[in-house]
Design an enzyme around this catalytic site. Structure first.
Site, PDB file in Angstrom:
ATOM      1  CG  ASP A  13       5.951   2.054  44.902  1.00 46.26           C
ATOM      2  OD1 ASP A  13       5.938   2.191  43.676  1.00 46.26           O
ATOM      3  OD2 ASP A  13       5.735   0.976  45.478  1.00 46.26           O
ATOM      4  CE  LYS A  16      10.909   5.642  41.228  1.00 43.55           C
ATOM      5  NZ  LYS A  16      10.295   5.067  42.432  1.00 43.55           N
ATOM      6  N   GLY A  40       5.668   1.577  38.506  1.00 37.19           N
ATOM      7  CA  GLY A  40       4.332   2.157  38.381  1.00 37.19           C
ATOM      8  C   GLY A  40       4.439   3.580  38.881  1.00 37.19           C
ATOM      9  CD  GLN A 222      12.291  -0.674  39.329  1.00 39.17           C
ATOM     10  OE1 GLN A 222      13.210  -0.484  38.568  1.00 39.17           O
ATOM     11  NE2 GLN A 222      11.040  -0.743  38.911  1.00 39.17           N
TER      12      GLN A 222
HETATM   13  P1  GDP Z   1       6.765   6.263  42.034  1.00 42.63           P
HETATM   14  O1  GDP Z   1       6.758   4.837  41.657  1.00 42.63           O
HETATM   15  O2  GDP Z   1       8.010   6.678  42.738  1.00 42.63           O
HETATM   16  O3  GDP Z   1       6.456   7.185  40.880  1.00 42.63           O
HETATM   17  O4  GDP Z   1       5.589   6.451  43.095  1.00 42.63           O
HETATM   18  P2  GDP Z   1       4.089   5.837  42.973  1.00 42.63           P
HETATM   19  O5  GDP Z   1       3.368   6.604  41.940  1.00 42.63           O
HETATM   20  O6  GDP Z   1       4.144   4.366  42.853  1.00 42.63           O
HETATM   21  O7  GDP Z   1       3.549   6.144  44.429  1.00 42.63           O
HETATM   22  C1  GDP Z   1       3.506   7.426  44.941  1.00 42.63           C
HETATM   23  C2  GDP Z   1       2.052   7.779  45.279  1.00 42.63           C
HETATM   24  O8  GDP Z   1       2.042   8.951  46.057  1.00 42.63           O
HETATM   25  C3  GDP Z   1       1.196   8.097  44.068  1.00 42.63           C
HETATM   26  O9  GDP Z   1      -0.099   7.646  44.313  1.00 42.63           O
HETATM   27  C4  GDP Z   1       1.240   9.611  43.979  1.00 42.63           C
HETATM   28  O10 GDP Z   1       0.093  10.173  43.349  1.00 42.63           O
HETATM   29  C5  GDP Z   1       1.276   9.977  45.442  1.00 42.63           C
HETATM   30  N1  GDP Z   1       1.978  11.235  45.770  1.00 42.63           N
HETATM   31  C6  GDP Z   1       3.116  11.726  45.234  1.00 42.63           C
HETATM   32  N2  GDP Z   1       3.493  12.843  45.894  1.00 42.63           N
HETATM   33  C7  GDP Z   1       2.566  13.048  46.868  1.00 42.63           C
HETATM   34  C8  GDP Z   1       2.432  14.019  47.898  1.00 42.63           C
HETATM   35  O11 GDP Z   1       3.250  14.935  48.072  1.00 42.63           O
HETATM   36  N3  GDP Z   1       1.352  13.872  48.718  1.00 42.63           N
HETATM   37  C9  GDP Z   1       0.434  12.873  48.583  1.00 42.63           C
HETATM   38  N4  GDP Z   1      -0.569  12.796  49.427  1.00 42.63           N
HETATM   39  N5  GDP Z   1       0.552  11.954  47.606  1.00 42.63           N
HETATM   40  C10 GDP Z   1       1.598  12.028  46.783  1.00 42.63           C
HETATM   41  P1  IMO Z   2       8.626   2.086  41.079  1.00 43.59           P
HETATM   42  O1  IMO Z   2       9.416   2.538  39.875  1.00 43.59           O
HETATM   43  C1  IMO Z   2       8.413  -0.539  44.541  1.00 43.59           C
HETATM   44  C2  IMO Z   2      10.106  -4.540  44.095  1.00 43.59           C
HETATM   45  C3  IMO Z   2       9.164  -5.738  44.078  1.00 43.59           C
HETATM   46  C4  IMO Z   2      10.067  -6.789  44.690  1.00 43.59           C
HETATM   47  C5  IMO Z   2      11.432  -6.449  44.105  1.00 43.59           C
HETATM   48  C6  IMO Z   2      11.818  -7.256  42.876  1.00 43.59           C
HETATM   49  O2  IMO Z   2       7.158   2.211  40.929  1.00 43.59           O
HETATM   50  O3  IMO Z   2       9.166   2.715  42.318  1.00 43.59           O
HETATM   51  P2  IMO Z   2      11.023  -7.233  40.339  1.00 43.59           P
HETATM   52  O4  IMO Z   2       9.678  -7.450  39.731  1.00 43.59           O
HETATM   53  O5  IMO Z   2      11.640  -5.917  40.014  1.00 43.59           O
HETATM   54  O6  IMO Z   2      11.992  -8.369  40.088  1.00 43.59           O
HETATM   55  O7  IMO Z   2      10.756  -7.250  41.947  1.00 43.59           O
HETATM   56  O8  IMO Z   2      11.380  -5.070  43.770  1.00 43.59           O
HETATM   57  N1  IMO Z   2       9.800  -3.500  43.089  1.00 43.59           N
HETATM   58  C7  IMO Z   2       9.289  -2.308  43.391  1.00 43.59           C
HETATM   59  N2  IMO Z   2       8.862  -1.798  44.569  1.00 43.59           N
HETATM   60  N3  IMO Z   2       8.381   0.229  43.435  1.00 43.59           N
HETATM   61  C8  IMO Z   2       8.816  -0.256  42.244  1.00 43.59           C
HETATM   62  O9  IMO Z   2       8.895   0.509  41.140  1.00 43.59           O
HETATM   63  C9  IMO Z   2       9.259  -1.591  42.182  1.00 43.59           C
HETATM   64  N4  IMO Z   2       9.728  -2.383  41.192  1.00 43.59           N
HETATM   65  C10 IMO Z   2      10.067  -3.541  41.767  1.00 43.59           C
HETATM   66  O10 IMO Z   2       8.029  -5.501  44.866  1.00 43.59           O
HETATM   67  O11 IMO Z   2      10.154  -6.605  46.079  1.00 43.59           O
HETATM   68 MG    MG Z   3       5.600   3.121  41.904  1.00 38.13          MG
END
Ligand code: GDP
Ligand code: IMO
Ligand code: MG
Length: 428
Positions: A13, A16, A40, A222
């Site tokens: 999260d 990416k 996600g 991840q």
């Molecule tokens: P990912 O799984 O690595 O793609 O990250 P997620 O999408 O799960 O979580 C990142 C969150 O941070 C999302 O809600 C993005 O819209 C938000 N985000 C990404 N870059 C920035 C930033 O520079 N500033 C802020 N405020 N939000 C950001």
């Molecule tokens: P993105 O791509 C954050 C975490 C789960 C759990 C562990 C194992 O959005 O960064 P799983 O279902 O993979 O067997 O769960 O890994 N986890 C993540 N945490 N971002 C993710 O994906 C994750 N995908 C799995 O919360 O701790």
């Molecule tokens: Mg994510």
């Protein structure tokens, strides 16, 4: 743009999706190489938010080639729903290609993920999407791949064998209901018909694009500390989110990769169980969660929040061979008078030199912090690194000193244009 691998440098999260979307503008091909719909990835374009789970984030650009590599585990109905949802929101999307060697998430994987987690003493807090059981079957050679599904007889025969064993486990170990063989065959053969037109070899697509001088971008899911080998095992996912995973998960050799970028938040989050040395349990943790909207994209769970951990990041720099860091969510730190960065772990009386492999040691570490002055100016409208407040620039510079990796990209908001380029050679 050359051949770039983008990985998460923390516990997932990191942002990416947003950074992939930003870089994808310059690439011809975007490849997911591991994970599944446990991911996600949020992308915000023209104020509209997209949450991608299986599709590479390049899919939002018309005509871009988007590849799901062999290292990904695919849940077919999830993929179908994601494509259907996008088609209602965008008139044109990227072109999708799926590896015939990718493994499938089957109904018993989803069931077993939940049942295994219920029985587990130390809860991993999985996403319950069937990811771990699907990778387990891949490694124990009882998985079903896209290619197997495309051959109707082969699939029916293979499933008969595998499902007989799974039903024994479901009923005898967990006391659950068995799955009906005919129903699963019928359901999955229909998915096979759906997937068939998308099937192509990712290695061939990637090398052909590179031969034409086009850019290729690998989108990790991840993060480094969730890596099955290098993460905080057993509180990890079941795939290889580190840079080396791009080669295995797409079918290319490491010599093709020009650049590796790690995405990190300007602080740290984690969702699920497992040690997290810089975690904050006080109002500051709550503040980061509220201001950063730190709630899971896939499961909606509140993310655990903490200060930036330079020890863990330094480890990520080494394990991935990071050329640079993309530091996002810098805007979330605005208004905090004193920022802290974890610079060393102490275990009993000893300062550790690296990231400890023993979870017991990691869980018992205390963190040594360095304090830095914050900034109060709103930075969400800043478009150059030079335009950032001096203390924000100092924070980034200190991060580079502590981790050894220069900062190439800075995020100051969730939308595409709130992305600052700190490295003039980023797109060369
Ligand atoms: P990912 O799984 O690595 O793609 O990250 P997620 O999408 O799960 O979580 C990142 C969150 O941070 C999302 O809600 C993005 O819209 C938000 N985000 C990404 N870059 C920035 C930033 O520079 N500033 C802020 N405020 N939000 C950001
Ligand atoms: P993105 O791509 C954050 C975490 C789960 C759990 C562990 C194992 O959005 O960064 P799983 O279902 O993979 O067997 O769960 O890994 N986890 C993540 N945490 N971002 C993710 O994906 C994750 N995908 C799995 O919360 O701790
Ligand atoms: Mg994510």
């Amino acid at each position: 743009m050359a051949c770039v691998v983008l990985v998460g440098a923390q516990w997932g999260d990191e942002g990416k999706g947003k950074v992939t979307d930003f870089l994808a503008g310059k690439a011809a091909v975007v490849v997911r190489f591991q994970g599944g719909n446990n991911a996600g990835h949020t992308v915000v374009v023209d104020g509209e938010e997209f949450k991608l789970h299986l599709l590479p984030s390049g899919i939002l650009y018309p005509g871009k080639s988007c590849v799901i590599g062999n290292g990904v585990v695919i849940d077919p109905p999830v993929l179908m729903a994601e494509l259907a949802d996008l088609s209602t929101r965008l008139s044109v999307t990227g072109n999708l290609f799926i590896s015939p060697r990718a493994h499938l998430i089957m109904p018993y994987h989803r069931l077993l993920d939940r049942l295994e987690e219920e029985m587990r003493a130390g809860k991993i807090g999985t996403t319950a999407r069937g990811i771990g059981p699907a990778y387990t079957d891949k490694i124990r050679r009882t998985g079903i791949r896209v290619a197997d599904l495309l051959d109707r007889e082969e699939f029916a025969a293979r499933l008969a064998d595998i499902l007989a064993e799974k039903n024994e486990i479901l009923t005898r170990v967990y006391g659950a209901e068995p799955l009906d063989y005919n129903a699963v065959v019928e359901e999955y053969l229909a998915y096979g018909d759906f997937l068939r037109p998308y099937v192509a070899d990712p290695g061939v697509l990637v090398t052909a694009a590179l031969d034409r001088g086009q850019g290729v971008l690998f989108e990790g899911a991840q993060g480094t500390l969730l890596d099955i080998d290098h993460g905080t095992y057993p509180y990890v996912t079941s795939s290889s989110p580190t840079a080396a995973g791009a080669c295995l998960g797409a079918g290319i050799g490491p010599t093709l990769i020009d650049r590796v970028i790690g995405v990190a938040k300007a602080y740290t989050t984690r969702v699920g169980g497992g040690p997290f040395p810089t975690e904050l349990y006080d109002e500051m943790g709550e503040h980061l969660r509220e201001v950063g909207h730190e709630f899971g994209t896939t499961t909606g769970r509140p993310r655990r929040c903490g200060w930036l951990d330079a020890v863990a990041l330094r480890y990520a720099v080494r394990v991935n061979g990071l050329h640079s860091l993309a530091v996002v969510k810098l805007d979330v730190l605005t208004g905090i008078p004193k920022l802290r960065i974890g610079v060393a772990y102490r275990y009993r009386n000893e300062v550790l030199t690296g990231f400890p492999p023993s979870l017991k040691v990691l869980a018992d570490c205390s963190v040594e912090y360095e304090e830095m002055p914050g900034w109060h100016e709103d930075i969400t409208g800043v478009r150059t690194v030079a335009g950032l407040p001096a203390n924000a620039r100092r924070y980034l510079a200190r991060l580079t000193e502590l981790t050894g990796a220069p900062v190439s990209i800075v995020g100051v908001g969730s939308s595409r244009e709130q992305t600052l380029v700190a490295d003039p050679d980023l797109f060369s």
